[in-house]
Design a protein around this motif. Structure first.
Motif, PDB file in Angstrom:
ATOM      1  N   ASN A 104       0.803  -1.219   0.000  1.00 31.31           N
ATOM      2  CA  ASN A 104       0.000   0.000   0.000  1.00 31.31           C
ATOM      3  C   ASN A 104       0.839   1.273   0.000  1.00 31.31           C
ATOM      4  OD1 ASN A 104      -3.211  -0.407   1.741  1.00 31.31           O
ATOM      5  ND2 ASN A 104      -2.470  -1.270  -0.165  1.00 31.31           N
ATOM      6  N   LYS A 105       0.303   2.260  -0.704  1.00 29.29           N
ATOM      7  CA  LYS A 105       0.735   3.645  -0.631  1.00 29.29           C
ATOM      8  C   LYS A 105      -0.411   4.443  -0.027  1.00 29.29           C
ATOM      9  CE  LYS A 105       1.764   3.058  -5.072  1.00 29.29           C
ATOM     10  NZ  LYS A 105       2.045   1.586  -5.130  1.00 29.29           N
ATOM     11  N   VAL A 106      -0.212   5.727   0.197  1.00 32.96           N
ATOM     12  CA  VAL A 106      -1.234   6.490   0.910  1.00 32.96           C
ATOM     13  C   VAL A 106      -2.573   6.453   0.185  1.00 32.96           C
ATOM     14  CG1 VAL A 106      -1.897   8.736   1.827  1.00 32.96           C
ATOM     15  CG2 VAL A 106       0.479   8.014   1.965  1.00 32.96           C
ATOM     16  N   PHE A 107      -2.558   6.636  -1.132  1.00 33.34           N
ATOM     17  CA  PHE A 107      -3.840   6.692  -1.839  1.00 33.34           C
ATOM     18  C   PHE A 107      -4.596   5.363  -1.735  1.00 33.34           C
ATOM     19  CE2 PHE A 107      -1.317   4.908  -5.334  1.00 33.34           C
ATOM     20  CZ  PHE A 107      -2.209   4.052  -5.963  1.00 33.34           C
ATOM     21  N   GLN A 108      -3.862   4.274  -1.534  1.00 36.82           N
ATOM     22  CA  GLN A 108      -4.531   2.976  -1.386  1.00 36.82           C
ATOM     23  C   GLN A 108      -5.130   2.806   0.008  1.00 36.82           C
ATOM     24  OE1 GLN A 108      -0.950   1.204  -2.874  1.00 36.82           O
ATOM     25  NE2 GLN A 108      -2.039   0.263  -4.594  1.00 36.82           N
ATOM     26  N   LEU A 109      -4.536   3.448   0.994  1.00 37.92           N
ATOM     27  CA  LEU A 109      -5.195   3.497   2.298  1.00 37.92           C
ATOM     28  C   LEU A 109      -6.548   4.181   2.162  1.00 37.92           C
ATOM     29  CD1 LEU A 109      -2.459   4.561   4.905  1.00 37.92           C
ATOM     30  CD2 LEU A 109      -3.177   2.258   4.293  1.00 37.92           C
ATOM     31  N   ARG A 110      -6.562   5.293   1.460  1.00 33.16           N
ATOM     32  CA  ARG A 110      -7.814   6.058   1.329  1.00 33.16           C
ATOM     33  C   ARG A 110      -8.904   5.234   0.652  1.00 33.16           C
ATOM     34  NH1 ARG A 110     -11.920   7.645   1.786  1.00 33.16           N
ATOM     35  NH2 ARG A 110     -12.822   9.721   1.541  1.00 33.16           N
ATOM     36  N   VAL A 131       7.092   4.128   2.684  1.00 31.72           N
ATOM     37  CA  VAL A 131       8.229   3.525   1.996  1.00 31.72           C
ATOM     38  C   VAL A 131       7.862   3.143   0.565  1.00 31.72           C
ATOM     39  CG1 VAL A 131       7.837   1.140   2.794  1.00 31.72           C
ATOM     40  CG2 VAL A 131      10.155   1.902   2.221  1.00 31.72           C
ATOM     41  N   ASN A 132       6.643   2.641   0.349  1.00 30.07           N
ATOM     42  CA  ASN A 132       6.242   2.286  -1.016  1.00 30.07           C
ATOM     43  C   ASN A 132       6.000   3.511  -1.881  1.00 30.07           C
ATOM     44  OD1 ASN A 132       6.305  -0.526  -0.564  1.00 30.07           O
ATOM     45  ND2 ASN A 132       4.253  -0.481   0.314  1.00 30.07           N
ATOM     46  N   ASP A 133       5.580   4.613  -1.255  1.00 27.60           N
ATOM     47  CA  ASP A 133       5.388   5.848  -2.010  1.00 27.60           C
ATOM     48  C   ASP A 133       6.703   6.307  -2.639  1.00 27.60           C
ATOM     49  OD1 ASP A 133       2.473   7.173  -1.130  1.00 27.60           O
ATOM     50  OD2 ASP A 133       3.319   5.770   0.321  1.00 27.60           O
ATOM     51  N   PHE A 134       7.823   5.908  -2.027  1.00 25.47           N
ATOM     52  CA  PHE A 134       9.129   6.190  -2.636  1.00 25.47           C
ATOM     53  C   PHE A 134       9.680   4.992  -3.394  1.00 25.47           C
ATOM     54  CE2 PHE A 134      13.750   6.039  -2.548  1.00 25.47           C
ATOM     55  CZ  PHE A 134      14.042   7.227  -3.217  1.00 25.47           C
ATOM     56  N   TRP A 135       9.701   3.833  -2.762  1.00 22.06           N
ATOM     57  CA  TRP A 135      10.345   2.638  -3.334  1.00 22.06           C
ATOM     58  C   TRP A 135       9.731   2.256  -4.664  1.00 22.06           C
ATOM     59  CZ3 TRP A 135      10.136  -2.844  -0.654  1.00 22.06           C
ATOM     60  CH2 TRP A 135      11.119  -3.667  -1.214  1.00 22.06           C
ATOM     61  N   HIS A 136       8.415   2.360  -4.790  1.00 24.53           N
ATOM     62  CA  HIS A 136       7.757   1.955  -6.029  1.00 24.53           C
ATOM     63  C   HIS A 136       8.076   2.885  -7.198  1.00 24.53           C
ATOM     64  CE1 HIS A 136       4.523  -0.778  -3.965  1.00 24.53           C
ATOM     65  NE2 HIS A 136       5.763  -1.169  -3.758  1.00 24.53           N
ATOM     66  N   LYS A 137       8.606   4.060  -6.894  1.00 26.54           N
ATOM     67  CA  LYS A 137       9.117   4.914  -7.970  1.00 26.54           C
ATOM     68  C   LYS A 137      10.360   4.295  -8.593  1.00 26.54           C
ATOM     69  CE  LYS A 137       9.427   9.302  -7.087  1.00 26.54           C
ATOM     70  NZ  LYS A 137       9.732  10.558  -6.373  1.00 26.54           N
ATOM     71  N   LEU A 138      11.145   3.601  -7.781  1.00 22.17           N
ATOM     72  CA  LEU A 138      12.370   2.970  -8.264  1.00 22.17           C
ATOM     73  C   LEU A 138      12.112   1.603  -8.871  1.00 22.17           C
ATOM     74  CD1 LEU A 138      14.729   3.718  -5.220  1.00 22.17           C
ATOM     75  CD2 LEU A 138      14.320   5.139  -7.228  1.00 22.17           C
ATOM     76  N   THR A 145       5.100  11.772  -6.164  1.00 25.46           N
ATOM     77  CA  THR A 145       6.185  12.605  -5.647  1.00 25.46           C
ATOM     78  C   THR A 145       5.998  12.791  -4.143  1.00 25.46           C
ATOM     79  OG1 THR A 145       4.934  14.648  -5.971  1.00 25.46           O
ATOM     80  CG2 THR A 145       6.277  13.855  -7.838  1.00 25.46           C
ATOM     81  N   VAL A 146       6.973  13.400  -3.501  1.00 22.46           N
ATOM     82  CA  VAL A 146       6.833  13.675  -2.079  1.00 22.46           C
ATOM     83  C   VAL A 146       5.695  14.654  -1.845  1.00 22.46           C
ATOM     84  CG1 VAL A 146       8.523  15.563  -2.046  1.00 22.46           C
ATOM     85  CG2 VAL A 146       8.088  14.218   0.041  1.00 22.46           C
ATOM     86  N   GLU A 147       5.439  15.535  -2.811  1.00 21.37           N
ATOM     87  CA  GLU A 147       4.322  16.471  -2.683  1.00 21.37           C
ATOM     88  C   GLU A 147       2.984  15.720  -2.701  1.00 21.37           C
ATOM     89  OE1 GLU A 147       7.882  18.590  -3.811  1.00 21.37           O
ATOM     90  OE2 GLU A 147       6.869  16.925  -4.838  1.00 21.37           O
ATOM     91  N   VAL A 148       2.889  14.702  -3.564  1.00 16.37           N
ATOM     92  CA  VAL A 148       1.679  13.874  -3.608  1.00 16.37           C
ATOM     93  C   VAL A 148       1.504  13.138  -2.285  1.00 16.37           C
ATOM     94  CG1 VAL A 148       0.628  11.850  -4.692  1.00 16.37           C
ATOM     95  CG2 VAL A 148       1.671  13.637  -6.109  1.00 16.37           C
ATOM     96  N   TYR A 149       2.593  12.573  -1.777  1.00 11.16           N
ATOM     97  CA  TYR A 149       2.564  11.873  -0.491  1.00 11.16           C
ATOM     98  C   TYR A 149       2.063  12.801   0.604  1.00 11.16           C
ATOM     99  CZ  TYR A 149       4.538   9.801   3.798  1.00 11.16           C
ATOM    100  OH  TYR A 149       4.718   9.306   5.066  1.00 11.16           O
ATOM    101  N   ASP A 150       2.616  13.988   0.672  1.00 14.40           N
ATOM    102  CA  ASP A 150       2.258  14.949   1.700  1.00 14.40           C
ATOM    103  C   ASP A 150       0.774  15.328   1.589  1.00 14.40           C
ATOM    104  OD1 ASP A 150       3.808  17.159   3.618  1.00 14.40           O
ATOM    105  OD2 ASP A 150       1.978  17.934   2.703  1.00 14.40           O
TER     106      ASP A 150
END
Length: 256
Positions: A104-110, A131-138, A145-150
């Motif tokens: 999960n990333k944040v949007f998937q929690l929602r 961690v997935n909000d960053f790791w899955h970019k790689l 982006t970090v702005e999306v995460y925030d």
């Protein structure tokens, strides 16, 4: 009171023992700056809900419905944290649930928040995400982006507070253990630090308890190699899970 530096010096000279982890936890929590949310107090039958990704999920049985069971809690840091809470606060009979889902990333929690968070009406809501909000970019072509995460996390928390105005929030710092097999430092750092800084600012803005997992693992790797705590640097092994439990309990005050 020992500083983390004093603790690390003593630990390196004296040899590592898991009995030292609570002291490490106290040191890194006490060393925080700018996060001053009050410790958490439980009432009778308080509901505590853990949310997040695979670190929280850790192979729990998703069909489980009963609180305070191995099937519900899984074999990760949530189990170790919950066991201490249930022992320490037995007279209050807390009810503890785990609804983390791997990947999960944040949007998937929602997307699953109504059924997997709000429906439980938690008194304490602990979230470890990022961690997935960053790791899955790689690894997976994710474009966030970090702005999306925030923004996504702020929106989720604001919505949660509207629905559950009295809930106590616990926001756990996403972490990466440098030296783990999945952590290519030149690709992760300093970029991943932006997510941690975002989370810390959000915790302050929402008066949430901030749990400094990255700081704890950074300190722990001075005592034993990274792969002692987490082979891949993302998913903790047994000592890492105990370290996480100790830090969570120290930050919230629920270990006493």
């Amino acid at each position: 009171m020992n500083t983390r530096r004093d603790f690390l010096k003593k630990g390196i000279c004296g040899g590592l023992s898991l009995a030292m982890l609570p002291e490490l936890a106290r040191a890194v929590v006490n060393e925080q700056n700018g996060i001053h949310a009050p410790k958490i107090s439980l009432k009778r039958n308080s509901v505590i809900l853990f949310q997040g990704d695979s670190i929280t999920d850790c192979g729990r049985k998703r069909e489980a419905t009963n609180c305070n069971t191995f099937d519900m809690l899984g074999p990760g840091y949530v189990l170790l944290t919950a066991t201490q809470i249930l022992k320490t606060h037995a007279a209050l009979q807390p009810k503890i649930y785990n609804r983390g889902i791997s990947g999960n990333k944040v949007f998937q929690l929602r997307e699953r928040w109504e059924a997997d968070a709000l429906a439980f009406m938690p008194d304490v809501l602990s979230i470890l995400i990022g961690v997935n909000d960053f790791w899955h970019k790689l690894s997976s072509g994710y474009k966030g982006t970090v702005e999306v995460y925030d923004e996504d996390l702020r929106d989720l928390l604001q919505y949660t507070k509207e629905k559950l105005p009295d809930v106590r929030l616990v926001l756990c710092e996403p972490f990466a253990v440098k030296g783990g097999s999945a952590i290519e430092e030149s690709r992760w750092f300093p970029f991943f630090d932006e997510y941690r800084e975002s989370l810390k600012k959000i915790a302050s803005d929402f008066n949430a308890v901030h749990v400094p997992f990255q700081s704890a693992f950074d300190a722990a790797t001075k005592l034993a190699p990274a792969r002692y705590w987490s082979n891949d640097g993302v998913h903790p092994d047994l000592p890492g899970r105990q370290l996480m439990a100790d830090v969570w309990l120290e930050a919230t005050g629920l270990g006493k």
